[in-house]
Design a protein around this motif. Structure first.
Motif, mmCIF file in Angstrom:
data_model
loop_
_atom_site.group_PDB
_atom_site.id
_atom_site.type_symbol
_atom_site.label_atom_id
_atom_site.label_comp_id
_atom_site.label_asym_id
_atom_site.label_seq_id
_atom_site.Cartn_x
_atom_site.Cartn_y
_atom_site.Cartn_z
ATOM 1 N N ASN A 433 -10.728 -7.177 -3.211
ATOM 2 C CA ASN A 433 -10.665 -7.061 -4.672
ATOM 3 C C ASN A 433 -9.582 -6.100 -5.156
ATOM 4 O O ASN A 433 -9.496 -5.812 -6.354
ATOM 5 N N GLY A 434 -8.768 -5.593 -4.242
ATOM 6 C CA GLY A 434 -7.630 -4.782 -4.637
ATOM 7 C C GLY A 434 -7.956 -3.364 -5.046
ATOM 8 O O GLY A 434 -7.115 -2.692 -5.648
ATOM 9 N N ASP A 435 -9.131 -2.864 -4.746
ATOM 10 C CA ASP A 435 -9.492 -1.485 -5.094
ATOM 11 C C ASP A 435 -9.190 -0.595 -3.886
ATOM 12 O O ASP A 435 -10.078 -0.182 -3.148
ATOM 13 N N TYR A 436 -7.930 -0.278 -3.697
ATOM 14 C CA TYR A 436 -7.495 0.376 -2.463
ATOM 15 C C TYR A 436 -7.867 1.855 -2.420
ATOM 16 O O TYR A 436 -8.060 2.405 -1.336
ATOM 17 N N GLU A 437 -7.975 2.509 -3.563
ATOM 18 C CA GLU A 437 -8.375 3.909 -3.568
ATOM 19 C C GLU A 437 -9.816 4.042 -3.066
ATOM 20 O O GLU A 437 -10.132 4.895 -2.234
ATOM 21 N N ALA A 438 -10.685 3.188 -3.590
ATOM 22 C CA ALA A 438 -12.079 3.201 -3.125
ATOM 23 C C ALA A 438 -12.169 2.763 -1.665
ATOM 24 O O ALA A 438 -12.965 3.292 -0.885
ATOM 25 N N ALA A 439 -11.330 1.786 -1.269
ATOM 26 C CA ALA A 439 -11.319 1.337 0.125
ATOM 27 C C ALA A 439 -10.918 2.477 1.058
ATOM 28 O O ALA A 439 -11.464 2.624 2.154
ATOM 29 N N ASN A 440 -9.960 3.283 0.623
ATOM 30 C CA ASN A 440 -9.527 4.432 1.416
ATOM 31 C C ASN A 440 -10.675 5.421 1.614
ATOM 32 O O ASN A 440 -10.889 5.955 2.707
ATOM 33 N N HIS A 441 -11.455 5.631 0.545
ATOM 34 C CA HIS A 441 -12.599 6.546 0.617
ATOM 35 C C HIS A 441 -13.657 6.018 1.584
ATOM 36 O O HIS A 441 -14.194 6.779 2.406
ATOM 37 N N GLU A 442 -13.970 4.736 1.505
ATOM 38 C CA GLU A 442 -14.998 4.150 2.372
ATOM 39 C C GLU A 442 -14.524 4.070 3.820
ATOM 40 O O GLU A 442 -15.292 4.291 4.749
ATOM 41 N N ASN A 443 -13.243 3.763 4.014
ATOM 42 C CA ASN A 443 -12.720 3.643 5.370
ATOM 43 C C ASN A 443 -12.761 4.984 6.110
ATOM 44 O O ASN A 443 -12.931 5.031 7.330
ATOM 45 N N ALA A 444 -12.627 6.071 5.350
ATOM 46 C CA ALA A 444 -12.674 7.399 5.962
ATOM 47 C C ALA A 444 -14.050 7.715 6.542
ATOM 48 O O ALA A 444 -14.190 8.588 7.401
#
Length: 537
Positions: A433-444
């Protein structure tokens, strides 16, 4: 499965197929439930609320009427069994009955057959003592409600492998004789408080040795938000998952206590606890150690069925994250399939085996079989979060993204300390869905920072966010550990099945990262052209 258990199940099949029981489906269901629970060592957990929930609720809330129905059906079952053994079953080699005063099954034959029980002093599982939950009041309805909650907890816990539930009287707790074999190291205590707006349940898992709290749980039921029975079931599931799945806290405590006391513990039980601790914070070194330890136990020929599925799980991880440079991925997955099939053949009733099988099928991209195995695991234990996650990945990857993500959220809501790979579905959905900031947080949150797929996601996310140093760090590690990645992307259909647009977002993120680094992006361009040509063919 013991020989005696096989005789019992054979006798059960004769009864269910008999003329006496042919038209008595409800009584057959009650008898089958009582027999199986007794064979699994859970006879002391079979209560009227439990039977009402498992056999007669049909998804509805249980109440005094449904529990009254259980008593009526049990009485009819006893009469029916008596009639059967007076007639067509008079020469059967085994007698199954349901003694008055309970709902457990009993088995007798001329040689006085009994279901096998552990006789060794060796600790061969996690024993959880459940003390009566307390309530400062005398309302009969509330007392019944508390008993139902406790029954749900006991039943839910007993479905997990390596867990044995023991009912305790209040007088047994921390008494002078608390070292008796029947009082386990971990004791579950609970306190129920009724409020105007609902109720509060507080549960503590207490160490017998230290008398300290190992784990705590608190749940508030708001009358306006859910039915009372829905709240009781959800609370029981949360308690069972956090204890029965051997969270890092439980595993660490028991391993420490056993080491201090120099306790005689079954090696498979110790390794299972170490595996539970590893799953929370995995490392390549611990993976190798555990894999070799389980292999050695199985080679020695003394392994319990759970050891086979544990080893299969480690083989799946070896394949998924490319942890063994000495072998190819295909052979790891073949070993996983062979091993888990042995586990299921030896003990088909354990949900843990079917959950691992679903992982194997998922890695083989046999998604329908993965779904089927995950659903079989959930039939055996509705609280098996591994099966939930595999099923959620199947749904999400198949395009049912909302349903898949919802199941992921359910699994995460049940377990306070889940394996970090449970978060993959969240990261995938945010990238889609293109929410890369949130994806970065979850991936961490996924504590496998140097493992292949985490590096792929990290490179993708950092490229989209325009963070060149972070992209370069992830991509350089990826090139060092997985040279085959470029070839995989070049294929018309990569080894994974994902919703439309997901792989494109992965490619786009990596291409942006390459451009940020002022490096030629010919590699990614070549991949795109290759995929386009393959589709035209």
């Amino acid at each position: 499965m013991t020989e005696n258990a096989e005789l019992v199940r054979a006798q059960l099949d004769r009864i269910v197929a008999s003329k006496t029981f042919r038209q008595a489906k409800r009584l057959c269901a009650l008898l089958e439930f009582a027999v199986e629970e007794t064979l699994q060592g859970r006879a002391n957990l079979i209560t009227a609320p439990t039977v009402a929930l498992e056999i007669f609720s049909n998804g509805r809330d249980i109440d005094e009427r449904s529990e009254g129905l259980v008593r009526v059906q049990a009485r009819q079952l006893r009469m029916k069994l008596s009639s059967y053994y007076e007639g067509e079953g008079r020469n059967d080699p085994l007698r199954i009955s349901m003694p008055q005063g309970g709902y457990a099954a009993s088995f007798q034959k001329p040689n006085s057959i009994q279901v096998d029980k552990p006789t060794s002093d060796i600790v061969d599982c996690i024993e959880i003592g459940i003390a009566p939950f307390t309530y400062h009041g005398d309302d009969p309805h509330e007392l019944e409600l508390i008993a139902t909650i406790q029954g749900y907890v006991a039943t839910s816990l007993s479905r997990f492998a390596n867990v044995r539930v023991i009912r305790l009287d209040q007088a047994e707790l921390f008494s002078a004789t608390s070292s008796a074999p029947r009082v386990p190291e971990l004791i579950l205590t609970g306190h129920f408080v009724r409020e105007k707006a609902g109720a509060i349940l507080t549960v503590d898992l207490v160490s017998k040795k230290t008398q300290g709290i190992v784990w705590s749980f608190r749940s508030r039921q708001e009358r306006s938000h859910s039915s009372c029975d829905e709240w009781r079931r959800k609370s029981a599931s949360q308690i069972a998952v956090n204890i029965g799945s051997q969270s890092g806290v439980v595993a660490t405590h028991l391993l420490d206590i056993w080491a201090q006391e120099n306790a005689a513990v079954d090696p498979v039980t110790i390794l299972s606890m170490e595996l539970a601790r590893y799953r929370v914070r995995p490392t390549t070194e611990e993976h190798l150690r555990l894999r070799e330890a389980f292999e050695k136990i199985i080679q020695n020929g003394s392994a319990k069925p759970i050891a086979w599925s544990a080893l299969a799980y480690l083989y799946v991880e070896e394949h998924r994250f490319f942890l063994n440079p000495k072998t190819d991925n295909t052979s790891a997955l073949k070993r996983a399939m062979t091993t888990v099939q042995v586990a299921i053949g030896r003990e088909p009733s354990l949900a843990e085996h079917w959950a691992v099988l679903s992982m194997v099928y998922f890695e083989l991209r046999e998604l329908e079989r993965a779904e089927s195995a995950a659903r079989k695991a959930l039939e055996r234990n509705p609280d098996n979060t591994d099966a939930m996650i595999v099923l959620s990945h199947y749904l999400w990857n198949s395009g049912e993204t909302k349903e898949g993500l919802a199941l992921t959220e359910t699994a995460l809501s049940l377990q306070e300390n889940p394996p970090s790979w449970y978060n993959f579905a969240r990261v995938h959905d945010l990238i889609l869905n293109g929410d890369y900031e949130a994806a970065n947080h979850e991936n961490a949150k996924i504590e496998m920072h140097n493992w292949f797929w985490c590096l792929v996601l990290d490179a993708t996310i950092q490229g989209h966010l325009g963070r060149e140093p972070a992209f370069r760090a992830a991509w350089s590690k990826l090139e060092e550990t997985a040279q085959w990645f470029i070839e995989l992307l070049k294929s018309d259909r990569p080894g994974w099945v994902f919703p439309e647009g997901f792989v494109e977002n992965i490619l786009a993120g990596i291409e942006k990262g390459k451009q940020l680094s002022n490096k030629p992006s010919a590699t990614i361009t070549d991949v795109r052209e290759h995929r386009a040509k393959a589709r035209l063919k």
